[in-house]
Design a protein around this motif. Sequence first.
Motif, short mmCIF file in Angstrom:
data_model
loop_
_atom_site.label_atom_id
_atom_site.label_comp_id
_atom_site.label_asym_id
_atom_site.label_seq_id
_atom_site.Cartn_x
_atom_site.Cartn_y
_atom_site.Cartn_z
N MET A 133 -9.25 31.09 9.56
CA MET A 133 -9.48 30.87 8.12
C MET A 133 -8.72 29.63 7.65
O MET A 133 -9.24 28.82 6.86
N GLN A 134 -7.47 29.48 8.10
CA GLN A 134 -6.70 28.30 7.70
C GLN A 134 -7.38 27.03 8.21
O GLN A 134 -7.48 26.03 7.49
N ASN A 145 -12.67 22.06 5.45
CA ASN A 145 -13.53 21.93 4.25
C ASN A 145 -12.82 21.20 3.10
O ASN A 145 -13.46 20.89 2.09
N TYR A 146 -11.52 20.96 3.21
CA TYR A 146 -10.79 20.32 2.11
C TYR A 146 -11.33 18.91 1.86
O TYR A 146 -11.56 18.51 0.72
N VAL A 198 -10.38 26.26 6.11
CA VAL A 198 -10.00 25.72 4.79
C VAL A 198 -9.59 24.26 4.92
O VAL A 198 -9.98 23.41 4.10
N TYR A 199 -8.81 23.95 5.95
CA TYR A 199 -8.38 22.57 6.15
C TYR A 199 -9.58 21.67 6.42
O TYR A 199 -9.63 20.53 5.93
#
Length: 764
Positions: free
Chosen positions: A86-87, A93-94, A90-91
């Motif tokens: 998940m992290q 898609n940032y 998220v990174y």
Amino acid sequence: MDADGSVSDESGRRRRVHGMLKLYYGLNEEGKIPEQPQSLDPCDINGPHFDPELYLNKLRRECSLSELMDHETCMVKQIRSLDSDMQTLVYENYNKFISATDTIRKMKNDFKKMEDEMDCLSANMAAITDFSASISGTLQDQHAQITKLSGVHTLLRKLQFLFELPARLNKCLELQAYAQAVSSHRRARCVLQQYSHLPSFKGIQDDCNAIMEKLAQELRQKFRDGGTSAKDLSECVELLLQLDEPAEELCDKFLSHAGSRLELDLQGLETLSLPSPTPNTDILEFIDRGCNEFVSSLCLVITSYQELFNIPQMANGKLQAFVDDLAARYFSLVERRIQEEKGVGDNSLLVRALDRFHRRLQAVAKLLPGSAVPTRGTEIVVRAATERVKQYLSALQSFYMDSLTDVRQALATPRLSVAGGGTLPELLSSLSASILNQIKSVLASVHLFTAKDITFSNKPYFKGEFCSQGVRENLVVNFIRFVCQSSRQFCESAGDKGGSTPPALLLLLSRLCLDFETSTISYILTLTDEQFLVQHQNPITPVTTLCGEAREAAQKLLNHYVKVQGLIISQMLRKSVETRDWVNTIEPRNVRAVMKRVVEDTTSIDVQVGLLYEEGVRKAHSSDSSKRTFSVYSSSRQQPRYAASYTPSAPMDTNLLSNIHKLFSERIDIFSSVEFNKVSVMTGIIKISLKTFLECVRLRTFGRYGLQQIQVDCHYLQMYLWRFVSDENLVHFLLDEIVGSSAHRCLDPSPMEQSVIEVICERG
């Protein structure tokens, strides 16, 4: 290489992470949630109804401590892996989120430019609208003229089609494109009819009519062409109907042509159904050929006919008559072939053939609802099943009569003694078992008609009447009655068919009928009712009625057995009395041989009856039954009192005393019905024998030694016969009567001393 390898590893890791996330969120390859049923299990950790408490309780209840720890370690690893993924997601898609923000900012600037361009476009559209209005105003005067010219152009095209129609029709006729020719003519027929008063159109119409008449003749010729297929025939009929040919005439021609083809199928079946000792084809192959050829062709004709001739009353009437006539011939061939199936061995081929025959006829019922063909086909199936039941009944009857013949041969073999040796129970058991097994075998064969996979077994007839009347009544009940009736026929009087019946057979059949009454009938009917689900709403023969008939037959057979055995012994006694000179005989020194033979035969009969019947009840015997003495007058008179005064001059006194004694004696019914036990049977035989002995004595005249011989014989009989009867007094009374009657007809009534009689009998 290292750079490329690292890039490929990175892309593989990303695909794995995305795959796990899609799996976690339930997405497919296209990024959509697939439609699948949601799990309702509260212990499904991936389901929407997951309950942690129930899940934990289940784990604690089902897993050991080590398994719980392993499970915890596995879940911790999965949680850490998911958090890491998940992290990472998220990174990754940032940057996309930042890029999207920049794109939106640029779109705001672009929309300002687009507003200016839209204002310019709106002004241009207004100018175009004004210019279009100016053009429309200029051309308004010429619009009507253009419309008129367009109509003229259309009319010219139609006229061109009409003028070219005869040539077009001739071309279609040459190419045998009959459907296209009819379609073209139908399009122009109304116009030509409307303008037929004009010479030019009249000529076109006449040419077209001549061409279409020629086309119709060619179509009619196809009816007479034997090689025309069903598809071509239907096409011809359809085109002729469009050419306004008479529908009734076309119906007749269509059915006539179809009938000639179906006639060939019937001729082929007729060849197969010709009676012969060994049919060329079995019944199933015959039915298959009839269904695949005749019935299929008939259904095709019905379908084509109904599609072509949509005239309910007239056309359907002709079709009904056509189908009924051909079906009647087909049914006659089927019935003739079914009648050749006379064997009662394997029934499966016939049942499968009838099922296939019945099943295929249902197609005719669907295509032609008002037809009587399915009903008549069902009637054929019913008659075939009924006839097979009759054949099985005849086979059962023949089997029973053959079994009786075998029993008679076994009874006639030299190894069997008069008493039947030890084989009578074996013969009875074998006969009963063979009959029961044969009935079970027949019921199993007939049960194929009512199997669940047989279509006609679900019909009301096979659910009700066939099971109750056909199988239960006409097969089982009739066979049981046949057994009883054929057994009763052995009881006919001497000189008829039953006169030569062995007594042992009468005894065996009486026991067989009695066993039928006690158990066999009830067992057979219960078995039949369970196998065939017999509906008791229909009138059926009660079990009690059949049991009564069986008991009546058993009683009649046993009575006749007693009569026959009694008459056999009576015949010996009669000859022994009638062939002896009782007046001039010598002084008795021995018991006559015939009396010994009577005792021997009686003993043999007692053994024979005891093999099949129980002992029975006897009255208590007195202690001196075998030593009872007889007076020369009767048991009620004392010999010393009347012997000295008995002279020929005083017969009235003795006769009077004898008659008085008979008044107070119990009446003996000689030919009464006997009970089903050994004692009753032996009592009846001995009564008949001694009664005959008495009547023969009354017809003879005795001398002194003749009377004494009768005394010796009667005492010898008394020594043995009292053991066989239910009441010893009956033997005493009859023997008293014999001795008394001999004394009454004696010229010199001087009785022998009792001690001398006993010595002679004991020595004999």
